[in-house]
Design a protein around this motif. Structure first.
Motif, PDB file in Angstrom:
ATOM      1  N   HIS A  18       0.847  -1.197   0.000  1.00 11.03           N
ATOM      2  CA  HIS A  18       0.000   0.000   0.000  1.00 11.03           C
ATOM      3  C   HIS A  18       0.885   1.252   0.000  1.00 11.03           C
ATOM      4  O   HIS A  18       1.857   1.335   0.748  1.00 11.03           O
ATOM      5  CB  HIS A  18      -0.879  -0.020   1.248  1.00 11.03           C
ATOM      6  CG  HIS A  18      -1.898   1.074   1.303  1.00 11.03           C
ATOM      7  ND1 HIS A  18      -1.582   2.359   1.688  1.00 11.03           N
ATOM      8  CD2 HIS A  18      -3.225   1.078   1.022  1.00 11.03           C
ATOM      9  CE1 HIS A  18      -2.660   3.112   1.649  1.00 11.03           C
ATOM     10  NE2 HIS A  18      -3.679   2.354   1.248  1.00 11.03           N
ATOM     11  N   GLY A  19       0.559   2.223  -0.831  1.00 14.31           N
ATOM     12  CA  GLY A  19       1.321   3.460  -0.891  1.00 14.31           C
ATOM     13  C   GLY A  19       2.491   3.446  -1.840  1.00 14.31           C
ATOM     14  O   GLY A  19       3.177   4.462  -1.993  1.00 14.31           O
ATOM     15  N   SER A  20       2.728   2.311  -2.506  1.00 15.44           N
ATOM     16  CA  SER A  20       3.854   2.208  -3.437  1.00 15.44           C
ATOM     17  C   SER A  20       3.588   2.977  -4.723  1.00 15.44           C
ATOM     18  O   SER A  20       2.445   3.159  -5.134  1.00 15.44           O
ATOM     19  CB  SER A  20       4.105   0.738  -3.818  1.00 15.44           C
ATOM     20  OG  SER A  20       4.463  -0.032  -2.700  1.00 15.44           O
ATOM     21  N   VAL A  21       4.679   3.390  -5.359  1.00 15.17           N
ATOM     22  CA  VAL A  21       4.626   3.919  -6.718  1.00 15.17           C
ATOM     23  C   VAL A  21       5.223   2.855  -7.635  1.00 15.17           C
ATOM     24  O   VAL A  21       6.391   2.486  -7.485  1.00 15.17           O
ATOM     25  CB  VAL A  21       5.420   5.235  -6.854  1.00 15.17           C
ATOM     26  CG1 VAL A  21       5.418   5.710  -8.302  1.00 15.17           C
ATOM     27  CG2 VAL A  21       4.840   6.309  -5.940  1.00 15.17           C
ATOM     28  N   LEU A  22       4.430   2.337  -8.551  1.00 17.19           N
ATOM     29  CA  LEU A  22       4.937   1.346  -9.499  1.00 17.19           C
ATOM     30  C   LEU A  22       5.889   2.041 -10.472  1.00 17.19           C
ATOM     31  O   LEU A  22       5.525   3.032 -11.112  1.00 17.19           O
ATOM     32  CB  LEU A  22       3.797   0.696 -10.276  1.00 17.19           C
ATOM     33  CG  LEU A  22       2.808  -0.155  -9.470  1.00 17.19           C
ATOM     34  CD1 LEU A  22       1.745  -0.725 -10.396  1.00 17.19           C
ATOM     35  CD2 LEU A  22       3.521  -1.272  -8.721  1.00 17.19           C
ATOM     36  N   GLY A  81      -4.529   0.573  -3.076  1.00 17.42           N
ATOM     37  CA  GLY A  81      -3.858   1.683  -2.410  1.00 17.42           C
ATOM     38  C   GLY A  81      -2.525   2.053  -3.021  1.00 17.42           C
ATOM     39  O   GLY A  81      -1.668   2.641  -2.354  1.00 17.42           O
ATOM     40  N   ILE A  82      -2.326   1.723  -4.287  1.00 18.39           N
ATOM     41  CA  ILE A  82      -1.084   2.089  -4.977  1.00 18.39           C
ATOM     42  C   ILE A  82      -1.128   3.574  -5.309  1.00 18.39           C
ATOM     43  O   ILE A  82      -2.156   4.111  -5.726  1.00 18.39           O
ATOM     44  CB  ILE A  82      -0.897   1.215  -6.228  1.00 18.39           C
ATOM     45  CG1 ILE A  82      -0.593  -0.225  -5.785  1.00 18.39           C
ATOM     46  CG2 ILE A  82       0.206   1.747  -7.135  1.00 18.39           C
ATOM     47  CD1 ILE A  82      -0.606  -1.247  -6.889  1.00 18.39           C
ATOM     48  N   ALA A  83       0.009   4.243  -5.127  1.00 13.96           N
ATOM     49  CA  ALA A  83       0.033   5.712  -5.176  1.00 13.96           C
ATOM     50  C   ALA A  83       0.175   6.286  -6.570  1.00 13.96           C
ATOM     51  O   ALA A  83      -0.144   7.451  -6.789  1.00 13.96           O
ATOM     52  CB  ALA A  83       1.166   6.237  -4.296  1.00 13.96           C
ATOM     53  N   GLY A  84       0.683   5.512  -7.519  1.00 13.18           N
ATOM     54  CA  GLY A  84       0.862   6.055  -8.856  1.00 13.18           C
ATOM     55  C   GLY A  84       1.691   5.132  -9.722  1.00 13.18           C
ATOM     56  O   GLY A  84       2.172   4.084  -9.278  1.00 13.18           O
ATOM     57  N   LEU A  85       1.853   5.543 -10.971  1.00 14.11           N
ATOM     58  CA  LEU A  85       2.611   4.783 -11.961  1.00 14.11           C
ATOM     59  C   LEU A  85       3.615   5.699 -12.638  1.00 14.11           C
ATOM     60  O   LEU A  85       3.269   6.792 -13.090  1.00 14.11           O
ATOM     61  CB  LEU A  85       1.660   4.207 -13.023  1.00 14.11           C
ATOM     62  CG  LEU A  85       2.311   3.590 -14.270  1.00 14.11           C
ATOM     63  CD1 LEU A  85       3.022   2.278 -13.907  1.00 14.11           C
ATOM     64  CD2 LEU A  85       1.266   3.353 -15.368  1.00 14.11           C
ATOM     65  N   VAL A  86       4.861   5.232 -12.704  1.00 15.98           N
ATOM     66  CA  VAL A  86       5.913   5.899 -13.481  1.00 15.98           C
ATOM     67  C   VAL A  86       6.462   4.862 -14.449  1.00 15.98           C
ATOM     68  O   VAL A  86       6.910   3.790 -14.022  1.00 15.98           O
ATOM     69  CB  VAL A  86       7.037   6.431 -12.579  1.00 15.98           C
ATOM     70  CG1 VAL A  86       8.195   6.964 -13.424  1.00 15.98           C
ATOM     71  CG2 VAL A  86       6.516   7.510 -11.646  1.00 15.98           C
TER      72      VAL A  86
END
Length: 211
Positions: free
Chosen positions: A68-72, A96-101
């Motif tokens: 939870h809270g990770s940025v992929l 709950g993943i924070a975003g994608l880069v």
């Protein structure tokens, strides 16, 4: 438009320009990766993923495993397939993943914007992917000239993306706050009538360069 921001650290509220400056340029993702919409911002621990060209099997495993809270942070070196779309976005929000880069492309861009999920990507492409070639999940990846490990801190905003070593977060934050205060003082003096030449100690032009 309200942009979803998931961040557990004050560092995540700093601008990427400031963080890049105080790190001396280290950790700046030097790749043609842009926010899918503006304004766009996210921050959190990296969860690295590597995909083979045209396949997103490992992405689905990453969506299930990422904390939870990770940025992929996904590398695939391929902008000719949309490996991420509305279904992946809904799955990420639910986890709950924070975003994608990513250096790859996404699709269903209108739906992603409506869902306000922060995406920083190499492009948009409607071609789909297969789901039968394994990549890597959680192992270090190289993205835009930066080696990213699980747990490295990602800060991404409308200007760019910066990676911060977890062991340097406290020092980096202190330097960022100091720079922020210095810039506030400079802008106050500019409004009071001083020039950037005076305040920044910029050298005079040679006589031959002036009219």
């Amino acid at each position: 438009m309200d942009v979803m921001i998931i961040t557990t650290e004050p560092l995540g509220r700093q601008s990427t320009a400031t963080l890049g400056e105080v790190q001396g340029g280290l950790g700046i993702i030097d790749a043609p990766i842009r926010p899918l919409f503006v304004p766009c911002r996210t921050a959190g621990p990296a969860f690295p993923v590597a995909l083979p060209v045209g396949d997103n099997l490992s992405l689905h495993h990453a969506l299930a495993r990422a904390p939870h809270g990770s940025v992929l942070t996904v590398t695939c070196g391929d902008t000719g397939h949309g490996f991420w779309g509305e279904i992946a976005t809904v799955a990420a929000l639910a986890r709950g993943i924070a975003g994608l880069v990513t250096d790859g492309s996404v699709r269903d861009s209108d739906a992603i914007r409506r869902l306000n999920f922060p995406v920083f990507c190499g492009g948009i492409h409607i071609r789909g992917t297969t789901k039968d070639k394994p990549g890597s999940v959680g192992a270090p990846v190289a993205l835009g000239g930066v080696m990213i490990r699980a747990g490295d801190y990602v800060v991404a905003d409308s200007d760019g993306i910066v990676i911060v070593d977890p062991d340097a977060m406290e020092k980096t934050l202190a330097r960022a706050l100091e720079r922020e205060e210095k810039e506030r003082r400079i802008m106050a003096e500019l409004r009071a009538g001083k020039t950037t030449i005076e305040l920044l100690g910029i050298a005079d032009l040679d006589d031959s360069c002036t009219l």
